[in-house]
Scaffold this motif. Structure first.
Motif, PDB file in Angstrom:
ATOM      1  N   PRO A 136       0.767  -1.119  -0.023  1.00  0.00           N
ATOM      2  CA  PRO A 136      -0.047   0.103   0.133  1.00  0.00           C
ATOM      3  C   PRO A 136       0.522   1.245   0.072  1.00  0.00           C
ATOM      4  O   PRO A 136       2.009   1.133   0.255  1.00  0.00           O
ATOM      5  N   SER A 137       0.257   2.274  -0.332  1.00  0.00           N
ATOM      6  CA  SER A 137       0.950   3.799  -0.332  1.00  0.00           C
ATOM      7  C   SER A 137       1.386   3.989   1.021  1.00  0.00           C
ATOM      8  O   SER A 137       0.642   3.646   2.272  1.00  0.00           O
ATOM      9  N   VAL A 138       2.365   4.722   1.141  1.00  0.00           N
ATOM     10  CA  VAL A 138       2.723   5.027   2.743  1.00  0.00           C
ATOM     11  C   VAL A 138       2.022   6.170   3.197  1.00  0.00           C
ATOM     12  O   VAL A 138       1.722   6.268   4.395  1.00  0.00           O
ATOM     13  N   HIS A 139       1.112   6.835   2.177  1.00  0.00           N
ATOM     14  CA  HIS A 139       0.220   7.678   2.724  1.00  0.00           C
ATOM     15  C   HIS A 139      -1.005   7.030   3.340  1.00  0.00           C
ATOM     16  O   HIS A 139      -1.888   7.897   4.019  1.00  0.00           O
ATOM     17  N   SER A 140      -1.433   5.738   3.225  1.00  0.00           N
ATOM     18  CA  SER A 140      -2.513   5.062   3.642  1.00  0.00           C
ATOM     19  C   SER A 140      -2.350   4.511   4.803  1.00  0.00           C
ATOM     20  O   SER A 140      -1.238   3.817   5.298  1.00  0.00           O
ATOM     21  N   SER A 141      -3.452   4.403   5.733  1.00  0.00           N
ATOM     22  CA  SER A 141      -3.632   3.679   7.149  1.00  0.00           C
ATOM     23  C   SER A 141      -4.050   2.269   7.084  1.00  0.00           C
ATOM     24  O   SER A 141      -3.933   1.535   8.177  1.00  0.00           O
ATOM     25  N   GLN A 162      -5.060   7.762  -2.169  1.00  0.00           N
ATOM     26  CA  GLN A 162      -4.096   8.469  -1.363  1.00  0.00           C
ATOM     27  C   GLN A 162      -3.210   9.014  -2.534  1.00  0.00           C
ATOM     28  O   GLN A 162      -1.943   9.507  -1.979  1.00  0.00           O
ATOM     29  N   ALA A 163      -3.724   9.302  -3.668  1.00  0.00           N
ATOM     30  CA  ALA A 163      -2.894   9.823  -4.820  1.00  0.00           C
ATOM     31  C   ALA A 163      -2.741  11.127  -4.678  1.00  0.00           C
ATOM     32  O   ALA A 163      -1.698  11.801  -5.699  1.00  0.00           O
ATOM     33  N   ARG A 164      -3.373  11.988  -3.721  1.00  0.00           N
ATOM     34  CA  ARG A 164      -3.129  13.499  -4.062  1.00  0.00           C
ATOM     35  C   ARG A 164      -1.727  13.985  -3.876  1.00  0.00           C
ATOM     36  O   ARG A 164      -1.329  14.762  -4.830  1.00  0.00           O
ATOM     37  N   ILE A 165      -1.083  13.505  -2.841  1.00  0.00           N
ATOM     38  CA  ILE A 165       0.302  14.059  -2.773  1.00  0.00           C
ATOM     39  C   ILE A 165       1.449  13.684  -3.973  1.00  0.00           C
ATOM     40  O   ILE A 165       1.929  14.642  -4.547  1.00  0.00           O
ATOM     41  N   VAL A 351       0.605  13.265   5.198  1.00  0.00           N
ATOM     42  CA  VAL A 351       1.678  12.830   4.496  1.00  0.00           C
ATOM     43  C   VAL A 351       1.914  11.527   4.642  1.00  0.00           C
ATOM     44  O   VAL A 351       0.831  10.449   4.776  1.00  0.00           O
ATOM     45  N   ASP A 352       3.125  11.023   5.159  1.00  0.00           N
ATOM     46  CA  ASP A 352       3.464   9.733   5.545  1.00  0.00           C
ATOM     47  C   ASP A 352       3.092   9.066   6.879  1.00  0.00           C
ATOM     48  O   ASP A 352       3.096   7.917   7.221  1.00  0.00           O
ATOM     49  N   GLN A 353       2.412  10.092   7.758  1.00  0.00           N
ATOM     50  CA  GLN A 353       2.064   9.648   8.978  1.00  0.00           C
ATOM     51  C   GLN A 353       1.280   8.451   9.211  1.00  0.00           C
ATOM     52  O   GLN A 353       1.556   7.756   9.824  1.00  0.00           O
ATOM     53  N   PRO A 354       0.222   8.678   8.362  1.00  0.00           N
ATOM     54  CA  PRO A 354      -0.794   7.394   8.342  1.00  0.00           C
ATOM     55  C   PRO A 354      -0.211   6.055   8.279  1.00  0.00           C
ATOM     56  O   PRO A 354      -0.522   4.924   8.872  1.00  0.00           O
ATOM     57  N   ARG A 368      -3.469   3.870  17.967  1.00  0.00           N
ATOM     58  CA  ARG A 368      -3.832   4.878  17.142  1.00  0.00           C
ATOM     59  C   ARG A 368      -5.092   5.877  17.854  1.00  0.00           C
ATOM     60  O   ARG A 368      -5.766   5.232  18.531  1.00  0.00           O
ATOM     61  N   GLY A 369      -4.792   7.117  17.685  1.00  0.00           N
ATOM     62  CA  GLY A 369      -5.944   7.891  17.958  1.00  0.00           C
ATOM     63  C   GLY A 369      -6.365   8.924  16.931  1.00  0.00           C
ATOM     64  O   GLY A 369      -5.657   8.834  15.822  1.00  0.00           O
TER      65      GLY A 369
END
Length: 421
Positions: A136-141, A162-165, A351-354, A368-369
């Motif tokens: 999965p994309s690193v932008h995805s949770s 999650q393709a926006r960035i 960004v990549d946090q999720p 997670r919260g």
């Protein structure tokens, strides 16, 4: 021995993560030089490293392109990137570099290294990767599932949603290419391939990921040149010192920070307020909050001696005493928390946090919260849930021992030396 240059996106988290690697190269007899903007030079020099500075200001001669709306922006950005690229080439020449390590986000500035035939490796401060349906994309949770067609379809959905960035960054790269920035041409003329991924385009070269392999999902297939460097925490890093007066060693300490750019997160002030209120009610605990320019606003509240609100703190020093870390799943903070064995309560924003939070949850290193939380009771419930998870506390301790005993950093230096040879 060789002279190696390091060029990273100018952010403290990514830059700090390279210091262990730089010291490892120096121990092997190599010379290391950094390429940083003037505002970061003092920080790098304070760690004992050599650096060359570049200016981020630029004057552009007026022309028709500077007067047409829309075209003006692209023209100015293209000239700015060309200005940095010229400064990069001058740095390579002046310092006599024999190889470069470059953050893949700023690949276009360093394209001249390919033309010169310099050994070039990507120094990736996060777990971002080129596009593939294998992960999965690193932008995805999203957490990974079993292999197969269903998993690949699911990964396609994560990349699509999650393709926006990556799409915006890719369009930006192509737009300034149209406006005259020649990075694509330089890379391809040198016989390199450019791939599209989590943060737009990047050259297809060997890559060093600043992070432990054990934190990633299954190592991505189709990326044989992907290597991991471990946590890369430099315990002797000079970030100043902290005034521990009033601190009670017998009481547990919680630390809360949303990183360097916390003030730009819309929900950050209400989140910090909820955390402060939660620990105001929690008996027997101490709390340190690092919140940048928001500190002055949050200090207006009457705080008990057990709660400290600071604009900034020496994070390694604080984490070495902390029992709990509430943060935004920023990769720099995550690496440092794992190194010190601190359980993580994660509130990813963007960004990549999720994706990083998903990896931590997957490996039972935190919970997670929601960063939009305004209710102190919700924070209290999440803290109680984390502290009540014996499996998470055990996994964090095991990861700490694994990180401390890892040989990944030395193996990464071996990869660099093979490239230099």
């Amino acid at each position: 021995m060789s002279t190696v240059g390091i060029y990273m996106l100018p952010e403290y988290g990514g830059l700090n993560a390279t210091f262990s690697l730089a010291r490892a190269l120096i121990r092997r007899g190599h010379r290391v030089r950094y390429f940083v903007p003037e505002s970061f030079a003092a920080h790098v020099s304070r760690q004992g490293f050599e650096c060359s500075r570049y200016t981020q200001s630029l004057r552009v001669t007026a022309s028709w392109a500077t007067r047409v709306p829309g075209v003006r922006f692209l023209h100015l950005r293209a000239r700015y990137h060309e200005h940095l690229a010229a400064a990069f080439n001058a740095w390579v020449e002046t310092d006599g570099l024999e190889g470069v390590l470059v953050d893949p986000v700023v690949w276009d500035i360093a394209a001249g290294a390919h033309e010169r035939g310099l050994p070039y490796l990507s120094l990736n401060p996060t777990y971002a990767a080129p596009f593939s349906l294998d992960y999965p994309s690193v932008h995805s949770s999203v957490l990974p599932t079993s292999d197969g067609l269903l998993a690949r379809a699911r990964n396609l959905v994560t990349w699509s949603l999650q393709a926006r960035i990556p799409v915006l960054r890719g369009l930006y790269d192509q737009a300034i290419r149209w406006a005259g920035h020649a990075a694509f041409r330089r890379v391809r003329r040198a016989g390199r391939r450019v791939r599209w991924g989590d943060f737009g385009y990047r050259p297809d070269v060997e890559e060093l990921v600043i992070g432990p392999r054990s934190l990633d999902f299954e190592p991505p297939r189709g990326l044989p040149g992907r290597h991991y460097l471990g946590t890369c925490v430099e315990p002797t890093r000079d970030d100043g010192s902290f005034d521990w007066s009033g601190y009670d060693d017998s009481k547990p300490l919680a630390y809360c920070s949303l990183g360097t750019f916390a003030a730009s997160i819309p929900a950050s002030r209400s989140f910090y307020s909820a955390v402060i209120e939660s620990f105001r009610r929690r008996q027997g605990w101490q709390l340190i909050v690092s919140c940048g320019p928001l500190a002055q606003q949050l200090r207006h509240k009457a705080l008990p001696p057990s709660i400290r609100v600071e604009a900034s703190v020496p994070q390694l020093e604080v984490l070495s005493r902390a029992c709990l870390f509430l943060n935004h799943a920023g990769i720099g903070s995550v690496r440092e928390a794992l190194y010190f064995g601190v359980p993580l309560l994660l509130f990813p924003a963007a960004v990549d946090q999720p994706g990083l939070a998903a990896r931590l949850v997957h490996h039972k290193l935190g919970l997670r919260g929601d960063i939009r939380t305004k209710d102190a009771r919700v924070i209290t419930e999440r803290v109680d849930a984390l502290l009540g998870r014996a499996d998470i506390l055990a996994s964090v301790e095991a990861m700490k021992q694994s990180c401390r005993g890892s040989s990944e950093l030395e193996q990464g230096v071996d990869v660099i030396e093979r490239a230099l040879a």
